[in-house]
Scaffold this active site. Structure first.
Site, PDB file in Angstrom:
ATOM      1  N   SER A  76     -44.042 -35.433  22.642  1.00 26.68           N
ATOM      2  CA  SER A  76     -45.416 -35.273  23.119  1.00 26.68           C
ATOM      3  C   SER A  76     -46.207 -36.561  22.896  1.00 26.68           C
ATOM      4  CB  SER A  76     -46.102 -34.118  22.391  1.00 26.68           C
ATOM      5  OG  SER A  76     -46.339 -34.490  21.039  1.00 26.68           O
ATOM      6  N   ASP A 101     -43.868 -35.079  26.903  1.00 26.38           N
ATOM      7  CA  ASP A 101     -44.591 -33.813  26.982  1.00 26.38           C
ATOM      8  C   ASP A 101     -46.100 -34.047  26.800  1.00 26.38           C
ATOM      9  OD1 ASP A 101     -44.885 -30.983  27.025  1.00 26.38           O
ATOM     10  OD2 ASP A 101     -44.850 -30.921  24.829  1.00 26.38           O
ATOM     11  N   HIS A 102     -46.894 -33.334  27.568  1.00 25.06           N
ATOM     12  CA  HIS A 102     -48.360 -33.373  27.425  1.00 25.06           C
ATOM     13  C   HIS A 102     -48.944 -34.781  27.376  1.00 25.06           C
ATOM     14  CE1 HIS A 102     -49.637 -29.227  27.138  1.00 25.06           C
ATOM     15  NE2 HIS A 102     -48.577 -28.957  26.418  1.00 25.06           N
ATOM     16  N   GLU A 135     -49.854 -29.235  35.137  1.00 25.57           N
ATOM     17  CA  GLU A 135     -50.445 -28.047  34.526  1.00 25.57           C
ATOM     18  C   GLU A 135     -51.782 -27.768  35.178  1.00 25.57           C
ATOM     19  OE1 GLU A 135     -50.266 -27.506  30.280  1.00 25.57           O
ATOM     20  OE2 GLU A 135     -52.389 -27.037  30.199  1.00 25.57           O
ATOM     21  N   HIS A 166     -45.301 -22.767  28.241  1.00 23.12           N
ATOM     22  CA  HIS A 166     -45.666 -23.503  27.033  1.00 23.12           C
ATOM     23  C   HIS A 166     -46.013 -22.493  25.941  1.00 23.12           C
ATOM     24  CE1 HIS A 166     -46.295 -27.812  28.408  1.00 23.12           C
ATOM     25  NE2 HIS A 166     -45.794 -27.186  29.459  1.00 23.12           N
ATOM     26  N   GLY A 167     -46.021 -22.943  24.700  1.00 19.12           N
ATOM     27  CA  GLY A 167     -46.403 -22.049  23.603  1.00 19.12           C
ATOM     28  C   GLY A 167     -45.397 -20.925  23.405  1.00 19.12           C
ATOM     29  N   ASN A 218     -40.739 -24.028  26.587  1.00 16.45           N
ATOM     30  CA  ASN A 218     -41.115 -25.067  25.620  1.00 16.45           C
ATOM     31  C   ASN A 218     -41.328 -24.460  24.239  1.00 16.45           C
ATOM     32  OD1 ASN A 218     -41.222 -26.700  27.865  1.00 16.45           O
ATOM     33  ND2 ASN A 218     -43.277 -27.460  27.475  1.00 16.45           N
ATOM     34  N   THR A 248     -43.517 -25.149  17.672  1.00 15.15           N
ATOM     35  CA  THR A 248     -43.947 -24.624  16.369  1.00 15.15           C
ATOM     36  C   THR A 248     -42.840 -23.870  15.634  1.00 15.15           C
ATOM     37  OG1 THR A 248     -46.202 -24.482  17.208  1.00 15.15           O
ATOM     38  CG2 THR A 248     -45.689 -23.183  15.245  1.00 15.15           C
TER      39      THR A 248
HETATM   40 ZN   LIG Z   1     -47.574 -27.330  25.837  1.00 14.82          ZN
END
Ligand SMILES: [Zn+2]
Length: 300
Positions: free
Chosen positions: A50, A83-84, A135, A205-206, A227, A230
């Protein structure tokens, strides 16, 4: 087979109705463990870096080169993905370093500006053979598109993909970044509607906050790229915490670092058995930290 382009992984996987696991790297231990886990599962995998991770290391190059090197010596296809990225300059840096794909995140901008900026980046990337994920952040709210209450509208998603030319679309369907519990409620019906309206692969995501059964259902409904960040950080940190708590005299980072790394690999293999194989018969423990702490002790 090692370093792969994103579409070489996404294309065949999507054709069989399966999912692709994309895991966020923090340091080199993450990258090593993610690939070890993918090899154990016999599944392709995506290493994601990221913009925040690049900032943590001070630059994209050191961690990107480490990931590319690890990917090249893997025995399963491994794509390395940015990413991002909110900065087009970072996307260009990724291309120069040899990454084959990038997520350009203009979701913080109003719709028309998001379309304009993403279309520019997509055009630039396609001229250099890069795969681009976009996104759509219109529905945002305070926490942006990844608020658990944010929802992507199928008609707007279709217009966005057509207007930007992105190769994949991150959608808001109930998941949320950085969840420590795995109890997000996905809108599976909405995923199916977006899937019918949009021709490109969809990205969740998440996904750390999504239980195994819902990950499998999301893939059946039309999500391709999953994705996860965490969840791996949870098992990594729990194993290290356990390791250090058990030995106040431990100072060698290789000892606790390897405990963290050894905890990530089986969790990646387990998640890939859900994502790439569709096996939901072995739901992880509700509190994986405790389980993995025991694993960590066994390994030392
Ligand atoms: Zn994300």
């Amino acid at each position: 087979m090692p370093l792969a382009m994103m579409d070489e992984i996404i294309g065949p996987t999507r054709a069989t109705g399966r999912g692709v696991g994309a895991f966020n790297v923090i340091g080199i231990e993450h990258a090593e463990a993610i690939v070890t886990g993918a090899q154990a599962a016999g599944a392709p995998v995506v290493l994601q870096i990221s913009e925040n991770c690049a900032a943590y290391h001070g630059a994209l190059e050191p961690i990107a080169r480490a990931c590319l090197s690890i990917a090249r010596s893997a025995t399963v296809p491994v794509a390395v993905h940015l990413d991002h990225a909110t900065s087009a300059d970072l996307v260009q840096a990724a291309a120069r370093l040899g990454l084959g794909s990038a997520m350009y995140d203009a979701s913080g901008l109003p719709y028309q500006e998001n379309v304009r900026a993403t279309a520019d980046v997509a055009r630039w990337c396609h001229g250099r053979g890069l795969w681009v994920e976009g996104e759509l952040g219109e529905i945002g709210g305070k926490n942006g598109v990844h608020s658990p209450r944010a929802r992507t509208r199928p008609d707007e998603a279709a217009r966005y993909v057509a207007a930007t030319g992105v190769d994949a679309l991150a959608v808001a369907v109930g998941s949320s970044h950085a969840m420590l519990t795995r109890d997000a409620a996905l809108d599976i019906g909405l995923i199916a509607s977006i899937h019918r309206a949009v021709s490109v692969p969809l990205v969740l995501h998440g996904s750390s906050g999504v239980p195994d059964r819902d990950l499998a259902a999301a893939i059946r409904a039309g999500i391709t790229k999953i994705n996860i960040a965490t969840q791996l950080n949870k098992v990594f940190t729990a194993a290290i915490r356990d390791c250090l708590a058990g030995d106040a005299a431990m100072v060698d980072p290789r000892r606790y670092g390897s405990a963290g790394r050894d905890a990530i690999a089986p969790e990646v293999a387990r998640l890939l058995s859900v994502i790439s194989v569709g096996n939901v018969g072995q739901e992880g423990p509700p509190e994986p930290a405790a389980e993995l702490s025991r694993d960590g002790r066994r390994r030392r």
